[in-house]
Design a protein around this motif. Sequence first.
Motif, mmCIF file in Angstrom:
data_model
loop_
_atom_site.group_PDB
_atom_site.id
_atom_site.type_symbol
_atom_site.label_atom_id
_atom_site.label_comp_id
_atom_site.label_asym_id
_atom_site.label_seq_id
_atom_site.Cartn_x
_atom_site.Cartn_y
_atom_site.Cartn_z
ATOM 1 N N ASP A 64 3.169 36.813 18.199
ATOM 2 C CA ASP A 64 4.072 37.972 18.290
ATOM 3 C C ASP A 64 3.327 39.268 18.008
ATOM 4 O OD1 ASP A 64 3.507 37.705 15.655
ATOM 5 O OD2 ASP A 64 5.588 37.575 14.978
ATOM 6 N N ARG A 181 16.384 35.301 19.176
ATOM 7 C CA ARG A 181 16.534 36.299 18.099
ATOM 8 C C ARG A 181 15.191 36.849 17.623
ATOM 9 N NH1 ARG A 181 22.073 35.797 16.135
ATOM 10 N NH2 ARG A 181 23.024 34.198 17.411
ATOM 11 N N ALA A 200 13.572 46.671 15.620
ATOM 12 C CA ALA A 200 12.988 45.590 16.426
ATOM 13 C C ALA A 200 14.092 44.926 17.241
ATOM 14 C CB ALA A 200 12.303 44.560 15.524
ATOM 15 N N ILE A 396 22.923 46.022 17.821
ATOM 16 C CA ILE A 396 22.815 47.083 16.813
ATOM 17 C C ILE A 396 21.977 46.569 15.654
ATOM 18 C CG2 ILE A 396 24.146 48.535 15.217
ATOM 19 C CD1 ILE A 396 26.491 48.281 17.256
ATOM 20 N N THR A 397 21.090 47.420 15.138
ATOM 21 C CA THR A 397 20.179 46.941 14.100
ATOM 22 C C THR A 397 20.902 46.768 12.768
ATOM 23 O OG1 THR A 397 17.925 47.137 13.266
ATOM 24 C CG2 THR A 397 19.293 49.123 13.150
ATOM 25 N N ALA A 398 20.447 45.780 12.007
ATOM 26 C CA ALA A 398 21.023 45.476 10.698
ATOM 27 C C ALA A 398 20.186 46.072 9.579
ATOM 28 C CB ALA A 398 21.121 43.964 10.510
ATOM 29 N N MET B 1 7.604 37.550 14.961
ATOM 30 C CA MET B 1 8.262 38.671 14.285
ATOM 31 C C MET B 1 9.764 38.570 14.542
ATOM 32 S SD MET B 1 7.587 42.734 14.945
ATOM 33 C CE MET B 1 8.133 43.938 13.737
ATOM 34 N N ARG B 2 10.525 38.618 13.484
ATOM 35 C CA ARG B 2 11.968 38.526 13.618
ATOM 36 C C ARG B 2 12.514 39.896 14.042
ATOM 37 N NH1 ARG B 2 14.218 34.025 15.009
ATOM 38 N NH2 ARG B 2 16.247 33.670 14.062
ATOM 39 N N SER B 3 13.518 39.900 14.870
ATOM 40 C CA SER B 3 14.138 41.165 15.227
ATOM 41 C C SER B 3 14.951 41.672 14.047
ATOM 42 C CB SER B 3 15.043 40.989 16.439
ATOM 43 O OG SER B 3 16.342 40.645 16.032
ATOM 44 N N THR B 4 15.338 42.945 14.090
ATOM 45 C CA THR B 4 16.182 43.499 13.028
ATOM 46 C C THR B 4 17.650 43.573 13.462
ATOM 47 O OG1 THR B 4 15.753 45.748 13.810
ATOM 48 C CG2 THR B 4 14.292 44.909 12.095
ATOM 49 N N MET B 5 17.980 42.955 14.601
ATOM 50 C CA MET B 5 19.335 43.079 15.146
ATOM 51 C C MET B 5 20.365 42.333 14.288
ATOM 52 S SD MET B 5 19.247 44.999 17.875
ATOM 53 C CE MET B 5 17.949 46.016 17.158
ATOM 54 N N MET B 6 21.594 42.798 14.337
ATOM 55 C CA MET B 6 22.691 42.156 13.611
ATOM 56 C C MET B 6 22.970 40.772 14.183
ATOM 57 S SD MET B 6 25.485 45.206 13.190
ATOM 58 C CE MET B 6 25.078 46.695 12.229
#
Lengths: 549, 549
Positions: A64, A181, A200, A396-398, B1-6
Motif C-alpha cells: 500500500d 475498505r 484516506a 465521509i471520513t471518520a 493502509m486502512r482508509s479513514t472512511m466511516m
Amino acid sequence: MRSTMMDAPLQVSRILEHGATVHGAAEVVTWTGAEPRRSTYADVGRDAARLAHALRAECGVTGDERVATFMWNNTEHLVAYFAVPSMGAVLHTLNIRLFPDQVTYIANHAEDRVVLVDATLIPLLAKSLGGMTSVRHVVVVGGGDPAPLLAAAGDRIAVHHWDALLADRPEVYDWPEVDERDAAALCYTSGTTGNPKGVAYSHRSIYLHSLQICMPEGFGLGPTDRELAIVPMFHAMSWGLPFAAFLSGASLVMPDRFLQAAPIAEMIAAERPTLAGAVPTIWTDLLAYLDSHDVDTSSLTEVIVGGSACPPSLMHAFDERHGIDVIHAWGMTEMSPLGSVSRPPAGASGDEAWRYRYTQGRVPAGVRARVVGPAGEPLPADGTSVGELEVRGPWITARYVGDDAPDPEKFRDGWLRTGDVGTLSADGYLTLTDRAKDVIKSGGEWISSVELENALMAHPAVLEACVVGVPDQRWDERPLATVVLREGASATPEELRDFLAGSVARWQLPERWAFVEAVPKTSVGKFDKKVVRSRYADGDLNVRELATP
Amino acid sequence: MRSTMMDAPLQVSRILEHGATVHGAAEVVTWTGAEPRRSTYADVGRDAARLAHALRAECGVTGDERVATFMWNNTEHLVAYFAVPSMGAVLHTLNIRLFPDQVTYIANHAEDRVVLVDATLIPLLAKSLGGMTSVRHVVVVGGGDPAPLLAAAGDRIAVHHWDALLADRPEVYDWPEVDERDAAALCYTSGTTGNPKGVAYSHRSIYLHSLQICMPEGFGLGPTDRELAIVPMFHAMSWGLPFAAFLSGASLVMPDRFLQAAPIAEMIAAERPTLAGAVPTIWTDLLAYLDSHDVDTSSLTEVIVGGSACPPSLMHAFDERHGIDVIHAWGMTEMSPLGSVSRPPAGASGDEAWRYRYTQGRVPAGVRARVVGPAGEPLPADGTSVGELEVRGPWITARYVGDDAPDPEKFRDGWLRTGDVGTLSADGYLTLTDRAKDVIKSGGEWISSVELENALMAHPAVLEACVVGVPDQRWDERPLATVVLREGASATPEELRDFLAGSVARWQLPERWAFVEAVPKTSVGKFDKKVVRSRYADGDLNVRELATP
C-alpha cells in the motif's frame, strides 16, 4: 440469516476494467494550446497496466505504498488515478497551489515514495522536493528542462521519464482483489489553521461516490455526455469525475494548465462538452469572456459549481444570456466530496425553482445530514432551525490520517462536524449561512454574523461590514459590528441599528459598534474575523456601546 | 493502509428514510378499477414504521424471521418491501402464479412465519396455507370474505386485518443497524425442473442494484419520473423498481390486479407515467389495444422489456406507431435481477443503433461477464465466439438457500453459470441465442439449435422447426431437425438442407430429419426439447438420415 450473494468487493480496478472495455471507445482529450491530444479509455486501460508494471519493476512499489502526483488535469494524471489504486497502492494527489513547505510536510506525512510530475511543474516541485524524506523516485511527464529537479533530487532520488518508463511494458495487469475498505487514495485539506490534514478514501467509498455522481440526482452522467473537468485533479479527487466517467462511459475533456477564460471557451467550442465542473471564479471569468466574444457554447447544457457558494447573479446570467443551467453543488474534501446538489424538486418552476437552486442543494441517500444546536442536540429538519451541519455516510471520513481517534473538534458520535451553520429542510435541502466559528452564541441562541453583515451592507453609507462575536458577561457573546463607510458618507451607530431593525430580530441587534478604515482580510480575500476579535480584545478598536433599546 | 472512511452499512432502512423524507412528496398510486388510491412516500414511511411495530408486537417477529407476501403490486406491498428488511427481518415474496403445492414447499423451505395477503388472493392462498408448517400469522389487506382462509388456518394460524393491526402504532421506528451482508429479502426461482430454489438478497446487494437501476445506463430514474411498475413484485424483486424509486424520488404507479391491456392503457392516460417495465406479453397485448383505441400515451417515452427476449417487430411497432422506445433488459432472479440493458452506444444511429437494441444489452460495472467453451475455458469477448455466459458481481448469488456449497451445475469457480449461450462483444453487449442445455455439442464445437430453427422457419414450406442434439458415435452429438410443414406444402430433407446451406456453415447442417404433426410444447408455449429428445431415443420418430454431403 446470511444472504447468498457473492462476495465481490467494490474496487477501483473494476471501474477501470469496465471503462476500458465496455466504454473503451470513450475519449479523453487533453488541451495543449495547439492540437489537443486524444486517447480512448481503452488506451488509458493499457497505459494504466504499463504504469503499474513500471512502478512495481522500476520504483519497487509494493503493498500500500503511496504514489503522489503533482500534475494538472491531463491524460497521464487520469492513468495514474486508475493504475495506482488498482495495483493496491495508494494515490496521493499533491496540491500544487500550496506553499512549498506545506507540500513537503504533506508528502512526508503521507510517506510518499514516488512523485509523478508534469514537466511544466518541475520548477515548482523542485522547491519542495529537497525536504521530502521518503521519496525515492520522480517520474517526469512531458518535455521540459529537468535540471532544477535533478539538482533538488540529489543522489537519493532517481528521476525517470514517463515515456521511457512505460515503454515495452505489458498492456495487461492482473489487478489484485483488495479489501474494499483499504485506502485507494489520499487527499489533504488545505487547512487554513494548523497543518493540513489527510483523508484516506477507500475503494468502497470511491465506488459508491462515483455511482452517486452518475445518478440523475447527481450529475446524471451517461455515455452520450462529454465532461469538461476543470476542477483540479489535485483538489478533492476532482469531485470524483474521472471515476464517474469510467463508470458511465462519459468522455472527458481535460484543460491541463490552460485555465484562463479564453482557452476554456475555445475548448467548449471545439470539444463540445455537455457538462462542466469548476469553482465560481472560473465561471465568473468565463461569463465575462462569453459576454464579449462570440463563442459556440450550444453543447453545454449544465455547469456544476462547487468549492464555494455560487452568487445567484452568476446563475441568472448564465441562464439568461447563454442558456446554460448553473447547478450548485456543495461538499468537502472530507466528503469525497459530494454532499448535495441543488436541483429543484419535481414540479417546482419559476421563482420557486430558483429559491431551491440558491440553496446548497439536496442530500443523496448516501449522505445523512442533521443540524445540531450549541450543546450538540439534534434540531428539527424544518427549514428554519439553525444549527451546525453534521453528516454521516459511507464516503465521509471518520477521522484524519494518523489520528488514533477522531478529533472531537471535527467529529461527534460518529458524525462529521462540517463547521458550517445553516438549516436543513424536511425534503433534504441545505441552506448554509455561516461558518460555525463565526456564529455568535448569545444566551443559548445563535446569531448569524453573515446575515447581519449582508443586512448592514444594504445601507447606502456602508461599504463593508464585518460582524464578530465578542465576550459578554450576561449573554456569553454579543455581536460587534465593524463598519467601513463609503467615501464621503456618514452614519451613526444609532442610525445603522435602526436600519437593521427593519430586517433583523430585535434581540440580535448589535450594541457594540466600531468604524474602521478597512476590514482585515485573509490571503484569499475573506474577512479575517480572528484578527477583528483579537483587535477588540486588545482594545485596539474605538468601540461605542449603545444602550439596550 | 486502512482508509479513514466511516463504517456506514448499505441498508434498506437508509433507502426508506431517504425516500420518506427527501422524496416524501413523491407519490405511489394504486389502481382499483374505480378511483385510484394515492399516498406519498412520507405516508409509506409512516406505514412501514407501523407495520414493523405491529409485526414485532402482535406477530412476535424478531431477528431474521421471514415475513412472506402473497400480493399484487400495490401500496401495502410497497410498505412491506421496506418495513420487513428495515426491521432486520427477511421479506419473502411468494409467487402467486405457482402451483399451490409449490407455494407450500417454498414457504416451508424458507420457514416463513407470517404471510401478508391481498384479500382478492384469499381463495388462492387458502389452497397452500394448510400445508405451511412454520406460518403462525396471516395478515389480510383489503376487504373480502376471509372464510376460506379461516378454514385453512385452523387453530394454529392467527388471522389479522391490516388496518386493525396497524391502527394506533407509532409512526416512527428506530431501525436497527444491520450487517449489510445479511439477508434482506428472499425470492425463489420458478424452477422448470426440480424444486424451486431460493436466492437471499442482502441489504448490500439491494442497495448497489438500486443505484445501478437509477443510472442513466440503467433505467435513468430521477425525481421527475413516474414509473409504471407492471412487473410483479413477486417476480425477481420487481426488478428492484420499488427500491430504485425511493432512492431516486421517482413516483410509482401500481396496477394491483389490473394487468389487462385496457386498464393498463387507462393508467397510462390518467397517471402519465414516463417509464414502464413489464414482460413482452404485456406489451404485445397493449400494442394491439393501442393500435385500435385512441389513448394518450404521450407521457411515456420508454418501456423496459425483460423476462424473455423481445421480438424486434414489437420494438419497431412501438417506435413507429406510438413514439415509444422499447428497451430490452436481461437478467435473472439469481442476479437481483439486472444483467444488461440494451441502450445503443453513444454515436450509434439508424440501423446500427437497432442492431444494438436487438441484443440483450450492455453489462454495467457491477456485472462481470464472460463466455466459456464446452470445457469451461474462457473465450474471447469478440462478438463471435459462442459460449455459455457466466457472470460475477456483488448482486449475483453465489449459491442457493440451504445449499452448503454451490451446486456445480449452476456455479463454477465463483461465477454463476447462466445456462444461456451466446456471444459477448468487446464493448460489453450480450447476444444470447440458446439455452445451454439446448446447444448441440458436436466434435468440441457448439451448434445453436435456435439459429438452425430460425433459418429453417424462413423456408416457405415450413410452419415450425425444432432442432435438438442427439447422440452421435463420432461427434458426440449431432443436430436432429423436426419439421412441421404448412398445410398443403411439401419439401424433402434434401431440399431443406440445401436451403439451410445458404445461411449455415456446412459442418452444422443436420443429417437427421423427421417430419412431425406438431412440436410438443411446455405449459408456457415453448418448444419442449426434452420430449423431442426422448421421443427420438424411444424410436418414436420416423427419422431419415442423409448421407454426409
